[in-house]
Design a protein around this motif. Structure first.
Motif, mmCIF file in Angstrom:
data_model
loop_
_atom_site.group_PDB
_atom_site.id
_atom_site.type_symbol
_atom_site.label_atom_id
_atom_site.label_comp_id
_atom_site.label_asym_id
_atom_site.label_seq_id
_atom_site.Cartn_x
_atom_site.Cartn_y
_atom_site.Cartn_z
ATOM 1 N N ALA A 20 16.695 -31.168 -23.397
ATOM 2 C CA ALA A 20 16.655 -32.410 -24.182
ATOM 3 C C ALA A 20 17.836 -32.481 -25.141
ATOM 4 O O ALA A 20 18.472 -33.538 -25.283
ATOM 5 C CB ALA A 20 15.332 -32.506 -24.946
ATOM 6 N N ARG A 21 18.154 -31.370 -25.783
ATOM 7 C CA ARG A 21 19.314 -31.350 -26.697
ATOM 8 C C ARG A 21 20.598 -31.655 -25.943
ATOM 9 O O ARG A 21 21.446 -32.412 -26.429
ATOM 10 C CB ARG A 21 19.411 -30.000 -27.404
ATOM 11 C CG ARG A 21 18.490 -29.878 -28.588
ATOM 12 C CD ARG A 21 18.903 -28.754 -29.518
ATOM 13 N NE ARG A 21 18.944 -27.468 -28.859
ATOM 14 C CZ ARG A 21 17.954 -26.579 -28.900
ATOM 15 N NH1 ARG A 21 16.857 -26.833 -29.564
ATOM 16 N NH2 ARG A 21 18.071 -25.432 -28.280
ATOM 17 N N HIS A 22 20.755 -31.080 -24.763
ATOM 18 C CA HIS A 22 21.966 -31.324 -23.981
ATOM 19 C C HIS A 22 22.032 -32.778 -23.490
ATOM 20 O O HIS A 22 23.114 -33.365 -23.449
ATOM 21 C CB HIS A 22 22.076 -30.347 -22.813
ATOM 22 C CG HIS A 22 22.554 -28.998 -23.233
ATOM 23 N ND1 HIS A 22 23.853 -28.751 -23.636
ATOM 24 C CD2 HIS A 22 21.895 -27.822 -23.346
ATOM 25 C CE1 HIS A 22 23.977 -27.476 -23.958
ATOM 26 N NE2 HIS A 22 22.804 -26.886 -23.791
ATOM 27 N N HIS A 23 20.896 -33.343 -23.154
ATOM 28 C CA HIS A 23 20.893 -34.756 -22.751
ATOM 29 C C HIS A 23 21.298 -35.650 -23.927
ATOM 30 O O HIS A 23 22.049 -36.614 -23.742
ATOM 31 C CB HIS A 23 19.519 -35.173 -22.214
ATOM 32 C CG HIS A 23 19.305 -34.797 -20.790
ATOM 33 N ND1 HIS A 23 20.105 -35.247 -19.758
ATOM 34 C CD2 HIS A 23 18.365 -34.006 -20.220
ATOM 35 C CE1 HIS A 23 19.672 -34.745 -18.621
ATOM 36 N NE2 HIS A 23 18.617 -33.992 -18.864
ATOM 37 N N ARG A 24 20.798 -35.326 -25.122
ATOM 38 C CA ARG A 24 21.204 -36.110 -26.302
ATOM 39 C C ARG A 24 22.702 -35.978 -26.557
ATOM 40 O O ARG A 24 23.382 -36.958 -26.874
ATOM 41 C CB ARG A 24 20.393 -35.687 -27.529
ATOM 42 C CG ARG A 24 18.974 -36.248 -27.536
ATOM 43 C CD ARG A 24 18.288 -36.032 -28.864
ATOM 44 N NE ARG A 24 17.929 -34.640 -29.093
ATOM 45 C CZ ARG A 24 16.822 -34.066 -28.632
ATOM 46 N NH1 ARG A 24 15.939 -34.771 -27.942
ATOM 47 N NH2 ARG A 24 16.588 -32.806 -28.878
ATOM 48 N N GLU A 25 23.225 -34.775 -26.394
ATOM 49 C CA GLU A 25 24.673 -34.566 -26.567
ATOM 50 C C GLU A 25 25.448 -35.337 -25.495
ATOM 51 O O GLU A 25 26.485 -35.936 -25.783
ATOM 52 C CB GLU A 25 25.014 -33.077 -26.491
ATOM 53 C CG GLU A 25 24.662 -32.307 -27.746
ATOM 54 C CD GLU A 25 25.500 -32.743 -28.930
ATOM 55 O OE1 GLU A 25 26.739 -32.834 -28.822
ATOM 56 O OE2 GLU A 25 24.892 -32.993 -29.989
ATOM 57 N N ALA A 27 24.567 -38.061 -23.999
ATOM 58 C CA ALA A 27 24.533 -39.486 -24.347
ATOM 59 C C ALA A 27 25.540 -39.796 -25.449
ATOM 60 O O ALA A 27 26.277 -40.795 -25.381
ATOM 61 C CB ALA A 27 23.126 -39.889 -24.782
ATOM 62 N N LYS A 28 25.585 -38.941 -26.458
ATOM 63 C CA LYS A 28 26.505 -39.140 -27.579
ATOM 64 C C LYS A 28 27.962 -39.139 -27.100
ATOM 65 O O LYS A 28 28.741 -40.015 -27.461
ATOM 66 C CB LYS A 28 26.282 -38.042 -28.627
ATOM 67 C CG LYS A 28 27.143 -38.182 -29.872
ATOM 68 C CD LYS A 28 26.791 -37.118 -30.897
ATOM 69 C CE LYS A 28 27.395 -35.787 -30.485
ATOM 70 N NZ LYS A 28 27.201 -34.725 -31.485
ATOM 71 N N HIS A 41 27.551 -31.498 -20.586
ATOM 72 C CA HIS A 41 26.223 -31.388 -21.187
ATOM 73 C C HIS A 41 25.127 -31.797 -20.207
ATOM 74 O O HIS A 41 24.062 -31.174 -20.169
ATOM 75 C CB HIS A 41 26.143 -32.226 -22.470
ATOM 76 C CG HIS A 41 26.787 -31.542 -23.637
ATOM 77 N ND1 HIS A 41 26.222 -30.461 -24.279
ATOM 78 C CD2 HIS A 41 27.951 -31.798 -24.278
ATOM 79 C CE1 HIS A 41 27.014 -30.075 -25.270
ATOM 80 N NE2 HIS A 41 28.069 -30.868 -25.276
#
Length: 76
Positions: A20-25, A27-28, A41
């Motif tokens: 989940a953290r990597h998906h958020r990164e 997206a960013k 990511h």
């Protein structure tokens, strides 16, 4: 639940959190136009999901080994 199954469940949850953290990164970075880093990511997230799936399967296997084939979880 066996200790081994519980450990696999915990590992699966941790890998999902990392994914989940990597998906958020991803997206960013995608929004910022850095598609190469976004892809990195996203790819890393995919690896964490693979490991999470492995641990979930191992947890189920340990559960069956500990409780036998007639457990409610297997019957579903």
């Amino acid at each position: 639940m066996s200790k081994q199954a519980a450990e696999h469940h915990q590992s699966a949850a941790e890998h999902h959190e990392h994914a989940a953290r990597h998906h958020r990164e991803a997206a960013k970075h995608h929004e910022a136009g850095d598609h190469e880093l976004a892809a990195h990511h996203a790819h890393t997230a995919q690896g964490h999901l693979h490991h999470a799936t492995h641990h979930a399967a191992e947890a189920a296997k340990a559960h069956v080994e500990h409780h036998g084939q007639k457990s409610k979880a297997v019957a579903r």
